[in-house]
Design a protein around this motif. Structure first.
Motif, mmCIF file in Angstrom:
data_model
loop_
_atom_site.group_PDB
_atom_site.id
_atom_site.type_symbol
_atom_site.label_atom_id
_atom_site.label_comp_id
_atom_site.label_asym_id
_atom_site.label_seq_id
_atom_site.Cartn_x
_atom_site.Cartn_y
_atom_site.Cartn_z
ATOM 1 N N GLU A 110 0.794 -1.221 0.000
ATOM 2 C CA GLU A 110 0.000 0.000 0.000
ATOM 3 C C GLU A 110 0.829 1.275 0.000
ATOM 4 O O GLU A 110 0.489 2.247 -0.685
ATOM 5 C CB GLU A 110 -0.947 -0.009 1.212
ATOM 6 N N ARG A 167 -5.577 5.973 -2.855
ATOM 7 C CA ARG A 167 -6.489 4.829 -2.846
ATOM 8 C C ARG A 167 -5.669 3.556 -2.911
ATOM 9 O O ARG A 167 -4.757 3.438 -3.730
ATOM 10 C CB ARG A 167 -7.443 4.897 -4.044
ATOM 11 N N TYR A 168 -5.966 2.605 -2.048
ATOM 12 C CA TYR A 168 -5.260 1.339 -2.029
ATOM 13 C C TYR A 168 -5.974 0.315 -2.909
ATOM 14 O O TYR A 168 -7.192 0.385 -3.099
ATOM 15 C CB TYR A 168 -5.150 0.804 -0.596
ATOM 16 N N GLY A 201 -10.875 0.311 -0.264
ATOM 17 C CA GLY A 201 -9.549 0.858 -0.519
ATOM 18 C C GLY A 201 -9.488 2.363 -0.551
ATOM 19 O O GLY A 201 -8.398 2.941 -0.611
ATOM 20 N N THR A 202 -10.647 3.020 -0.513
ATOM 21 C CA THR A 202 -10.661 4.484 -0.553
ATOM 22 C C THR A 202 -10.573 5.060 0.860
ATOM 23 O O THR A 202 -10.863 4.387 1.852
ATOM 24 C CB THR A 202 -11.940 5.020 -1.216
ATOM 25 N N ARG A 203 -10.188 6.327 0.921
ATOM 26 C CA ARG A 203 -10.210 7.041 2.189
ATOM 27 C C ARG A 203 -11.675 7.207 2.610
ATOM 28 O O ARG A 203 -12.529 7.587 1.818
ATOM 29 C CB ARG A 203 -9.561 8.406 2.013
ATOM 30 N N TYR A 222 -9.298 4.038 6.215
ATOM 31 C CA TYR A 222 -9.548 3.551 4.860
ATOM 32 C C TYR A 222 -10.605 2.444 4.905
ATOM 33 O O TYR A 222 -10.715 1.716 5.905
ATOM 34 C CB TYR A 222 -8.261 3.039 4.204
#
Length: 508
Positions: A347, A404-405, A416-418, A479
């Motif tokens: 990440e 974004r992960y 995966g987003t904040r 997240y």
């Protein structure tokens, strides 16, 4: 167990981590900057015994290079009940100006922190140090790491303290947050590939008789550029460079040289006077190929360095710490498998790479030497200024809100987003995150079910917006771990079990 590192030094008998009955349940952090302080404070707040080793004496300098705190970092401070204090000490800015043509605005950011905060690094360190002390972190100042060795059970850190005394500390994991010249990184044999981008960068904190219109701005002409930022107390931070003056970092710096460089970049020196700090440094772009070797991790400048353009350095380091700390706590306390720690590399390494690219692009625009490249810069910045979506994307990238992960194939689009700071019945999301646990935001008919509250915070969103039926599992670093539109109890149970590592028995 992969990866073994050794360093120079004697081989004293390892002693348990101070204050820990079991060194296999503790962590050592090396480096007492913002990244290390946040890391250590998080671990201690989670109940993990942690020692922070620092080779400098116990003194927070009133001089620092980092001065900008971005929105994402402020959100992380909010999740630790520290943002109000930081905001009270800093100066809010809603825009920055690049090359007199491109204005990046922050007032439309999708965050309650829709601004930059000008806050010297030393103020950030004071805030984080107090939290770490209150959480129970054990500090070892004037203590230098001389060697690192690891095995299947833990890490041994050889140290030399005041008066030359040697000691070996033992812990389950080690985190190196000890800067660009990281002793930890060297001890585990990791390279730090990259290159020097700019030599002889000038730093100065000065008063200006005729301040620039924008309190955060970049100017460039010919072979020189200058960056201005207002502290709000009458002083301005100056970062300046002239291609024609390639002076060694060790050479003394005088205010007149700063004046000359600023005049070359901006046309005049703004009447600068009363310098309280003058310094030189060289700016590198470097990144370790791996942020993990066995039981040893790197974060912050020990893992990646880049140019100061955009003010991302301190911010990305603190965001590294927030990503790794909850994972280390879960593994050390037996709540998660060691494989969770591999997600730190997956990440955060791409984030460091992107920071080098974006900050490097700004500096290369500023360093444009030939008339045709300077003309291209003028056209590019003017064009970007006219395209709102691009300026918005740039603002999200600089502030960290756009990170974004990667998510598994077929996952919900939020994964995966904040996580946005939504209003909940029990308060805001980032207030709920202050407990250091996962937060499940779900519908009313699920929120009252038993079996969850001892493992995570369960909250129900207020209002009736389009996402009110979307159930979201938010990680301690803010997240989204998992999301689904109107799931049943079995789906929630499976998600919680997958991410928290235990069955919770919701479904009948």
């Amino acid at each position: 167990m992969n990866g073994t590192g050794t360093g120079l030094g004697t081989d004293p008998k390892p002693i348990p981590h101070p204050g820990a009955a079991d060194p296999t349940r503790s962590v050592i952090v090396v480096g007492c900057g913002p990244t290390g302080l946040l890391m250590a404070g998080d671990l201690a707040a989670a109940g993990v015994p942690v020692t922070l080793v620092e080779k400098r004496p116990h003194k927070i300098s009133n001089l620092s290079r980092a001065i900008v705190v971005h929105a994402r970092t402020l959100e992380l401070l909010d999740a630790r009940a520290l943002s109000d204090e930081a905001e009270s000490l800093g100066r809010r800015l809603d825009r920055m100006n690049l090359f007199a043509r491109l204005t990046v605005t922050f007032d439309a950011l999708p965050s309650r922190f829709n601004h930059l905060l000008v806050l010297p690094q030393y103020e950030m360190e004071r805030i984080l140090e107090r939290r770490a002390v209150e959480a129970g972190v054990r500090f070892r100042y004037e203590t230098e790491v001389t060697g690192v060795a690891q095995d299947d059970a833990g890490v041994t850190v050889e140290t030399r303290g005041p008066g030359g005394t040697t000691e070996a500390l033992r812990a389950a994991y080690l985190v190196g947050t000890d800067g660009m010249r990281s002793t930890v990184r060297t001890a585990i044999g990791l390279p730090f590939p990259g290159r020097s981008v700019i030599r002889a960068v000038l730093l100065a904190d000065v008063r200006l008789a005729r301040p620039p219109k924008e309190v955060l701005s970049v100017h460039s002409r010919g072979d020189a550029f200058v960056f201005f930022a207002s502290f709000g107390d009458g002083y301005y931070r100056i970062v300046a460079w002239n291609r024609r003056r390639d002076t060694l970092e060790s050479e003394p710096l005088h205010l007149e040289e700063v004046r000359e460089t600023v005049r070359a970049a901006a046309g005049h020196d703004f009447g600068m006077h009363d310098a309280r700090w003058l310094s030189r440094f060289h700016s590198d772009e470097r990144q370790a190929p791996s942020y993990r070797v066995g039981r040893v991790f790197l974060a912050g400048d020990a893992a990646h360095v880049h140019t100061p353009a955009g003010g991302q350095g301190m911010n990305i380091g603190m965001q590294d710490a927030a990503n790794l700390s909850w994972k280390l706590a879960a593994v050390v306390q037996g709540r998660a498998a060691d494989a969770l720690l591999d997600t730190y590399q997956a990440e955060r390494h791409p984030v460091g790479t992107e920071a080098m690219r974006s900050s490097g692009a700004i500096v290369r625009l500023a360093m444009a030497k030939h008339p045709w490249t300077q003309g291209l810069r003028a056209v590019l910045t003017t064009t970007l200024n006219a395209i709102t979506p691009i300026r918005r994307k740039l603002a999200l990238q600089i502030t960290g809100l756009g990170v974004r992960y990667a998510a598994p194939e077929g996952a919900h689009g939020l994964t995966g987003t904040r996580a946005a700071d939504v209003e909940l019945e029990g308060g805001r999301l980032y207030e709920a995150l202050r407990g250091g646990r996962f937060v499940l935001i779900t519908a009313e008919d699920c929120a009252d079910k038993t079996g969850l509250e001892d493992r995570l915070a369960v909250e129900r969103r207020t209002g009736h917006d389009g996402d009110s039926r979307t159930t979201v599992l938010v990680r301690p670093d803010g997240y989204v771990a998992w999301a689904a539109d109107a799931p049943d109890l079995r789906a929630i149970e499976a998600a919680v079990e997958a991410h928290l590592g235990e069955r919770v028995g919701l479904a009948p």
